[in-house]
Design a protein around this motif. Structure first.
Motif, short mmCIF file in Angstrom:
data_model
loop_
_atom_site.label_atom_id
_atom_site.label_comp_id
_atom_site.label_asym_id
_atom_site.label_seq_id
_atom_site.Cartn_x
_atom_site.Cartn_y
_atom_site.Cartn_z
N THR A 159 0.83 -1.21 0.00
CA THR A 159 0.00 0.00 0.00
C THR A 159 0.86 1.25 0.00
N ARG A 160 1.93 1.21 0.78
CA ARG A 160 2.84 2.36 0.81
C ARG A 160 3.43 2.62 -0.57
N ALA A 161 3.72 1.55 -1.30
CA ALA A 161 4.28 1.69 -2.65
C ALA A 161 3.30 2.40 -3.58
N LYS A 162 2.03 2.04 -3.48
CA LYS A 162 1.00 2.68 -4.31
C LYS A 162 0.95 4.18 -4.01
N ILE A 163 0.93 4.52 -2.74
CA ILE A 163 0.85 5.91 -2.33
C ILE A 163 2.06 6.70 -2.82
N SER A 164 3.22 6.12 -2.66
CA SER A 164 4.46 6.81 -3.02
C SER A 164 4.56 7.08 -4.51
N VAL A 165 4.18 6.09 -5.31
CA VAL A 165 4.27 6.25 -6.77
C VAL A 165 3.31 7.32 -7.27
N ILE A 166 2.08 7.28 -6.78
CA ILE A 166 1.09 8.29 -7.19
C ILE A 166 1.58 9.69 -6.83
N SER A 167 2.08 9.82 -5.61
CA SER A 167 2.56 11.12 -5.13
C SER A 167 3.77 11.59 -5.93
N ALA A 168 4.71 10.67 -6.19
CA ALA A 168 5.94 11.04 -6.90
C ALA A 168 5.66 11.54 -8.31
N VAL A 169 4.77 10.86 -9.03
CA VAL A 169 4.44 11.27 -10.40
C VAL A 169 3.73 12.63 -10.41
N SER A 170 2.76 12.78 -9.52
CA SER A 170 1.97 14.02 -9.49
C SER A 170 2.82 15.22 -9.12
N THR A 171 3.59 15.09 -8.05
CA THR A 171 4.40 16.23 -7.60
C THR A 171 5.58 16.49 -8.53
N GLY A 172 6.08 15.44 -9.16
CA GLY A 172 7.16 15.62 -10.13
C GLY A 172 6.71 16.44 -11.32
N CYS A 173 5.52 16.14 -11.81
CA CYS A 173 4.97 16.90 -12.94
C CYS A 173 4.77 18.37 -12.56
N LEU A 174 4.27 18.58 -11.34
CA LEU A 174 4.06 19.95 -10.89
C LEU A 174 5.38 20.71 -10.80
N GLY A 175 6.40 20.10 -10.19
CA GLY A 175 7.69 20.75 -10.04
C GLY A 175 8.33 21.07 -11.38
N LEU A 176 8.23 20.14 -12.32
CA LEU A 176 8.80 20.34 -13.65
C LEU A 176 8.09 21.47 -14.39
N TYR A 177 6.78 21.51 -14.27
CA TYR A 177 5.99 22.58 -14.91
C TYR A 177 6.39 23.95 -14.37
N LEU A 178 6.51 24.03 -13.05
CA LEU A 178 6.86 25.31 -12.43
C LEU A 178 8.28 25.73 -12.77
N ALA A 179 9.21 24.78 -12.77
CA ALA A 179 10.60 25.10 -13.11
C ALA A 179 10.71 25.57 -14.55
N TYR A 180 10.00 24.91 -15.45
CA TYR A 180 10.03 25.26 -16.88
C TYR A 180 9.47 26.67 -17.11
N ASN A 181 8.52 27.06 -16.26
CA ASN A 181 7.88 28.36 -16.42
C ASN A 181 8.54 29.46 -15.58
N GLY A 182 9.76 29.20 -15.11
CA GLY A 182 10.56 30.25 -14.50
C GLY A 182 10.28 30.57 -13.05
#
Length: 479
Positions: A147-170
């Motif tokens: 269960t912890r693995a499921k939670i971690s993967v979902i969180s990692a993908v979602s927050t990674g996309c957010l961080g990349l979007y924000l970094a790309y936009n300065g």
């Protein structure tokens, strides 16, 4: 009590799912962190690293060793869980308010005005994480890393996309801030969704005192460890610059990826498993020795190999603007390679309920570490990194002292058991360095180093009949 094959099966399943949790999550985070680092500057990471000590100390007080106390306690009750839950929330709110008012002084200390707003926003992580501490502890108690693995993967993908979007936009450093806060919030939401536990409207002082008698010593030792681990960033950020701190934090972060994550897998699984056999001295000693050898068999070659390919790795992954982190990474790898051995030795003290020993060790080691830090600070960041290697080796001597008293497995016995793995790993590192010196193209150096190092280490372990390799293969075969 878990017995025989049941214990072995539970351990293997726990290790497997914990490994999936750690490495799928860290793999995803690693990829996103590389992409984001290529867009940001070292100084952006330095700004975030400056707050590490304040957040980590606050988090230590919020947990206060209660999570470990709940896992270690055999006859835990719903009253225990609810008591810890409410304690965590109250302390988290207190520290959030404290950091809110301290924010201007933190910004003034580092002479970086934006730290005032950054501190107030990133501190929200403390409140969010306090809401899910019990759910996380329940997963550990049940050795439910699936269960912890499921939670971690979902969180990692979602927050990674957010961080990349924000970094790309300065957004600069704010990309990292918002990514961290959103990660904490989403993780809490997912833990509540998957772990259907609702606290009771009860707070027991009796339960609090009983858990705190064990957890308080872990809190004290945890604070010492937290302050010491973050004092490097505090000193570098104050004495040198945010750019230098960014280089150090990235080098340290890369060194911690294999070391801390594999240790986390082993420690997270071995603690509840060893707790279940804490009264069977012989089985406990045998299991403990096996965990020590297995962790070294995996960690030593990874850390030596990473040090060997550090130059092409940094240049390919982060570009040449991060080249100042190369030598720092090479040194820190030799400090972090001993981390799993430290952690498992300390794990035994917690399993046996000797948090008093744990605290004594932390006091001794931190005094020793601060002395070495004070000696090396005036010279350079490189000297500080060399000092961390010396500190790590001396700490191993201290950590094995009580292990020897509890199960008769001290420093020299452990070094003897691990010497063949250490020598094999160092020889592998030398071969990798020689190999990449023959290649001119940077990315080809990295690939050649990884392939040659991996093939030599595994094939050599097979030819020399390493028992650790046989055990790894048997686990893979069973699964």
């Amino acid at each position: 009590m878990v017995k025989g094959e049941s214990l072995k099966k539970k351990t293997v399943n726990g290790v497997m799912w914990s490994a999936i949790d750690r490495f799928s999550t860290q793999g995803i985070q690693f990829v996103f962190s590389i992409l984001i680092a290529r867009l940001l500057m070292p100084s952006d990471y330095g700004v975030i690293a400056m707050l590490g000590i304040f957040l980590s100390v606050s988090q230590a007080f919020i947990d206060s060793g209660f999570s470990t106390a709940l896992v270690q306690k055999v006859n835990r009750t719903e009253t225990d869980f609810s008591t810890v839950f409410y304690f965590n929330i109250v302390v988290a709110i207190f520290f959030y308010i404290l950091l809110w008012f301290a924010a201007p002084f933190i910004a003034s200390f580092y002479n970086i005005p934006m730290l005032e707003d950054v501190t107030r926003v990133v501190s929200l992580m403390l409140v969010f994480s306090s809401l899910s501490g019990i759910q996380s502890a329940k997963l550990s108690i049940a050795i439910n890393f699936k269960t912890r693995a499921k939670i971690s993967v979902i969180s990692a993908v979602s927050t990674g996309c957010l961080g990349l979007y924000l970094a790309y936009n300065g957004y600069g450093a704010w990309a990292l801030v918002l990514q961290m806060v959103f990660s904490s919030l989403l993780g809490t939401i997912l833990l509540w969704y998957f772990v259907r536990w609702i606290p009771k409207l009860i707070f027991s002082w009796q339960s609090f005192r009983q858990l705190f008698s064990f957890g308080s010593k872990l809190l004290a030792s945890g604070l010492l460890d937290t302050i010491y681990n973050n004092i490097y960033t505090l000193v570098i950020g104050k004495v040198y610059s945010s750019f230098a701190l960014g280089l150090y934090s990235r080098a340290s972060g890369f060194a911690q990826y294999p070391s801390s994550n594999i240790t986390g897998v082993l420690q997270g699984v071995t603690f509840p498993v060893l707790c279940s056999i804490q009264n069977d001295e012989q089985r406990l000693a045998d299991a403990y020795k096996r965990f020590i050898r297995m962790s070294a068999f995996i960690i030593f070659p990874l850390m030596v190999g990473l040090a060997a390919v550090a130059d092409p790795f940094i240049r390919v992954v982060l570009t040449d603007k991060w080249e100042g982190a190369i030598y720092l990474l090479q040194i820190v790898c030799f400090s972090m390679m001993w981390y799993p051995i430290h952690a498992i030795n300390l794990n035994l003290l917690q399993v046996k309920g000797r948090s008093d020993y744990f605290l004594k060790l932390e006091v001794i080691k931190k005094i020793q570490g601060v002395c070495i830090l004070c000696i090396t600070v005036p010279f350079s960041i490189v000297a500080m990194c060399y000092g961390s290697v010396v500190t790590s080796l001396l700490s191993l001597v201290w950590n094995t002292y009580y292990t020897n008293r509890l199960i008769g497995y001290g420093f020299f016995s452990q070094i003897k058991d691990l010497s063949h793995i250490l020598i094999h790993s160092l020889v592998m590192g030398g071969i990798v360095l020689f190999t990449i010196s023959l290649v001119e193209i940077t990315w080809a150096k990295l690939i050649a180093g990884i392939l040659v190092g991996g093939i030599y280490y595994i094939w050599g372990a097979y030819l020399m009949r390493f028992d650790e390799l046989k055990e790894v293969l048997s686990i893979i075969k069973r699964k």
